[in-house]
Design a protein around this motif. Structure first.
Motif, PDB file in Angstrom:
ATOM      1  N   ILE A  34       0.838  -1.207   0.000  1.00 43.86           N
ATOM      2  CA  ILE A  34       0.000   0.000   0.000  1.00 43.86           C
ATOM      3  C   ILE A  34       0.867   1.248   0.000  1.00 43.86           C
ATOM      4  O   ILE A  34       0.643   2.177  -0.781  1.00 43.86           O
ATOM      5  N   LEU A  35       1.876   1.273   0.863  1.00 37.12           N
ATOM      6  CA  LEU A  35       2.739   2.452   0.956  1.00 37.12           C
ATOM      7  C   LEU A  35       3.530   2.674  -0.327  1.00 37.12           C
ATOM      8  O   LEU A  35       3.677   3.815  -0.784  1.00 37.12           O
ATOM      9  N   VAL A  36       4.008   1.610  -0.936  1.00 33.32           N
ATOM     10  CA  VAL A  36       4.757   1.741  -2.191  1.00 33.32           C
ATOM     11  C   VAL A  36       3.836   2.251  -3.298  1.00 33.32           C
ATOM     12  O   VAL A  36       4.205   3.138  -4.065  1.00 33.32           O
ATOM     13  N   ALA A  37       2.624   1.712  -3.375  1.00 34.10           N
ATOM     14  CA  ALA A  37       1.674   2.143  -4.406  1.00 34.10           C
ATOM     15  C   ALA A  37       1.278   3.610  -4.221  1.00 34.10           C
ATOM     16  O   ALA A  37       1.147   4.350  -5.190  1.00 34.10           O
ATOM     17  N   LEU A  48      -5.480   0.608  -5.925  1.00 29.73           N
ATOM     18  CA  LEU A  48      -4.760  -0.197  -4.936  1.00 29.73           C
ATOM     19  C   LEU A  48      -5.181  -1.657  -5.033  1.00 29.73           C
ATOM     20  O   LEU A  48      -4.346  -2.561  -4.977  1.00 29.73           O
ATOM     21  N   GLU A  49      -6.461  -1.868  -5.189  1.00 25.75           N
ATOM     22  CA  GLU A  49      -6.994  -3.224  -5.279  1.00 25.75           C
ATOM     23  C   GLU A  49      -6.398  -3.971  -6.476  1.00 25.75           C
ATOM     24  O   GLU A  49      -6.075  -5.156  -6.382  1.00 25.75           O
ATOM     25  N   ARG A  50      -6.252  -3.280  -7.602  1.00 25.70           N
ATOM     26  CA  ARG A  50      -5.658  -3.890  -8.804  1.00 25.70           C
ATOM     27  C   ARG A  50      -4.150  -4.088  -8.656  1.00 25.70           C
ATOM     28  O   ARG A  50      -3.601  -5.067  -9.135  1.00 25.70           O
ATOM     29  N   THR A  51      -3.488  -3.150  -8.000  1.00 28.22           N
ATOM     30  CA  THR A  51      -2.030  -3.161  -7.893  1.00 28.22           C
ATOM     31  C   THR A  51      -1.515  -4.214  -6.922  1.00 28.22           C
ATOM     32  O   THR A  51      -0.491  -4.845  -7.169  1.00 28.22           O
ATOM     33  N   LEU A  64      -5.919   0.142   5.111  1.00 33.14           N
ATOM     34  CA  LEU A  64      -5.977   1.579   4.836  1.00 33.14           C
ATOM     35  C   LEU A  64      -6.374   2.345   6.095  1.00 33.14           C
ATOM     36  O   LEU A  64      -5.776   3.382   6.412  1.00 33.14           O
ATOM     37  N   ARG A  65      -7.352   1.833   6.817  1.00 36.66           N
ATOM     38  CA  ARG A  65      -7.783   2.490   8.060  1.00 36.66           C
ATOM     39  C   ARG A  65      -6.652   2.518   9.081  1.00 36.66           C
ATOM     40  O   ARG A  65      -6.441   3.514   9.765  1.00 36.66           O
ATOM     41  N   TYR A  87      -5.967   8.230  -1.608  1.00 37.65           N
ATOM     42  CA  TYR A  87      -5.052   8.053  -0.496  1.00 37.65           C
ATOM     43  C   TYR A  87      -3.679   8.545  -0.936  1.00 37.65           C
ATOM     44  O   TYR A  87      -3.235   8.267  -2.047  1.00 37.65           O
ATOM     45  N   SER A  88      -3.028   9.275  -0.044  1.00 34.11           N
ATOM     46  CA  SER A  88      -1.676   9.747  -0.321  1.00 34.11           C
ATOM     47  C   SER A  88      -0.833   9.627   0.949  1.00 34.11           C
ATOM     48  O   SER A  88      -1.366   9.538   2.065  1.00 34.11           O
ATOM     49  N   LEU A  89       0.474   9.616   0.761  1.00 45.34           N
ATOM     50  CA  LEU A  89       1.384   9.471   1.889  1.00 45.34           C
ATOM     51  C   LEU A  89       1.530  10.769   2.654  1.00 45.34           C
ATOM     52  O   LEU A  89       1.530  11.853   2.066  1.00 45.34           O
ATOM     53  N   THR A  90       1.678  10.660   3.953  1.00 47.45           N
ATOM     54  CA  THR A  90       2.022  11.807   4.789  1.00 47.45           C
ATOM     55  C   THR A  90       3.534  12.007   4.701  1.00 47.45           C
ATOM     56  O   THR A  90       4.252  11.122   4.218  1.00 47.45           O
TER      57      THR A  90
END
Length: 133
Positions: A34-37, A48-51, A64-65, A87-90
């Motif tokens: 998730i973090l890499v995507a 995300l689901e596809r990746t 994600l939560r 969704y994006s990284l902090t």
């Protein structure tokens, strides 16, 4: 047991448990993917689901939560029909991503070495077991 030993033990437990929990969370099976995507910019749930191969919708939602709760992801909901969620990284997660990138690079560089070491170990273990019989 002396009082100072108890204080030190309590301090270690109080500091180590959250550290272990954090490491377990960010190094979890799905968290890294998730973090890499999300590192490549805002990403939608369906992307995300596809990746991320093999993740279920429920597991993706739970992770994600958790990542959002831990301050690693920002969830942005756009007022459209149907609602658009990204969704994006902090900044903290961007720092973590740099570390993960180094770890992934190390794994790629040493994958063949680890495979060879395993094969040599297994061959040695099999030879030792044959001698013991």
């Amino acid at each position: 047991m002396s009082r100072s030993h108890t204080d030190v033990s309590d301090q270690v437990i109080n500091e180590a448990c959250p550290l272990t929990e954090v490491l377990d969370r960010v190094a979890g099976k799905w968290s890294i993917g998730i973090l890499v995507a999300a590192a490549h910019g805002p990403v939608r749930f369906t992307e995300l689901e596809r990746t991320i191969t093999g993740i279920s919708r429920r597991m993706l939602t739970l992770n994600l939560r958790k990542l959002e709760r831990d301050g690693l992801l920002i969830r942005t909901v756009y007022p459209t029909v149907p609602p658009k969620v990204e969704y994006s990284l902090t900044p903290m997660a961007r720092e973590l991503h740099a570390t993960l990138t180094g770890l992934v690079g190390w794994a790629e560089r040493h994958r063949a070495d680890i495979t060879a070491a395993r094969a040599a170990f297994d061959a040695g273990s099999a030879a030792g077991a044959a001698k013991a019989s």
